[in-house]
Design a protein around this motif. Structure first.
Motif, PDB file in Angstrom:
ATOM      1  N   GLU A   1      -6.533 -12.278   4.396  1.00 36.58           N
ATOM      2  CA  GLU A   1      -7.135 -10.981   4.037  1.00 36.58           C
ATOM      3  C   GLU A   1      -7.694 -11.091   2.621  1.00 36.58           C
TER       4      GLU A   1
ATOM      5  N   HIS B   1      -7.532  -7.865   0.332  1.00 35.22           N
ATOM      6  CA  HIS B   1      -6.289  -7.169  -0.049  1.00 35.22           C
ATOM      7  C   HIS B   1      -5.804  -7.684  -1.411  1.00 35.22           C
TER       8      HIS B   1
ATOM      9  N   HIS C   1       0.841  -1.196   0.000  1.00 30.51           N
ATOM     10  CA  HIS C   1       0.000   0.000   0.000  1.00 30.51           C
ATOM     11  C   HIS C   1       0.878   1.248   0.000  1.00 30.51           C
TER      12      HIS C   1
ATOM     13  N   ASP D   1      -7.539  -2.394  -0.949  1.00 30.55           N
ATOM     14  CA  ASP D   1      -8.455  -3.235  -0.200  1.00 30.55           C
ATOM     15  C   ASP D   1      -9.853  -3.008  -0.771  1.00 30.55           C
TER      16      ASP D   1
END
Ligand SMILES: [Zn+2]
Length: 240
Positions: free
Chosen positions: A121, A124, A79, A91
């Motif tokens: 996740e 992501h 990120h 995300d």
């Protein structure tokens, strides 16, 4: 158009090729109006804040912004802005659940060369990891790249900026993406010009002069062909 959940979501540093993939993905009939980006790029300071919170036991797992791969490419979280000036993660959030699931979103995204890369996740997604870009099969993507040709792509983009700069040097008062690229590069070399906001101000001029002094160039604070080339030489002296 890349839909976001709010004005705080910053897309500005996403790599152009990643943005292109996201544009195609969000135009897909299975995704359109059902999924949004909830988080995208983060400044170093934002990542550091998250990491410090995590270390203090107050926040979620967050990557150390100072952790650096030996090859120098990957830093902290994807990120976060990388040494090439771009970031490579978003995300996603499902905002309308009709006819859609985490699994189907992931399957569609994968066809556009965007994959979940963090275990646990599902939300992501990245277009690449440290080894190179993921293949994109849903539309004719620009040249498929392994780690090596990926550097060719970066070089190509950098060459494009250099060509523009040679024709019209950047100076105090200049604005735009090319200024931002220069600012990111200067910061990466520790010639600090503050927040890379695409506005060539006093701080940027001071950083440019620092680079010019270190590289034994004419110290005029203007980024023309010579300063630009110097910025990308492997032996460029560090600003610290
Ligand atoms: Zn993420």
């Amino acid at each position: 158009m890349i839909p976001v959940t709010g004005g705080h979501v910053d897309l500005s540093l996403l790599h152009p090729r990643f943005k292109e993939r996201l544009n195609h993905f969000f135009a897909d009939g299975r995704i359109a109006n059902k999924v949004k980006v909830v988080s995208a790029c983060r400044s170093y300071a934002a990542q550091k804040w998250l990491y410090d919170r995590y270390k203090a036991g107050k926040g979620n797992l967050a990557a150390n912004p100072d952790w650096l791969r030996p090859d120098g490419f990957f830093r902290g979280s994807f990120h976060q802005e990388q040494p090439d000036g771009f970031s490579y993660a978003v995300d996603l959030r499902i905002t309308k659940w009709n006819g859609i699931s985490q699994k189907s979103v992931t399957e569609v995204a994968r066809r556009y060369g965007i994959r979940p890369t963090v275990r646990g996740e599902w939300w992501h997604f990245q277009p690449r990891d440290a080894d190179g870009w993921f293949p994109c099969n849903a539309y004719p993507d620009t040249k498929q790249a392994d780690a090596k040709t990926d550097w060719d792509q970066i070089t190509l983009a950098v060459t494009g900026v250099g060509r523009r700069i040679a024709l019209s040097p950047l100076r105090r008062g200049s604005r735009g993406d090319d200024v931002r690229v220069v600012q990111n590069r200067l910061n990466a070399l520790d010639f600090n010009c503050g927040n890379p906001d695409g506005v060539f101000g006093r701080k940027t001029r001071r950083a440019v002069k620092g680079l010019q002094r270190a590289c034994l160039l004419v110290v005029d604070g203007v980024v023309g062909a010579n300063s630009w080339v110097a910025m990308w030489k492997p032996e460029v002296p560090n600003g610290l």
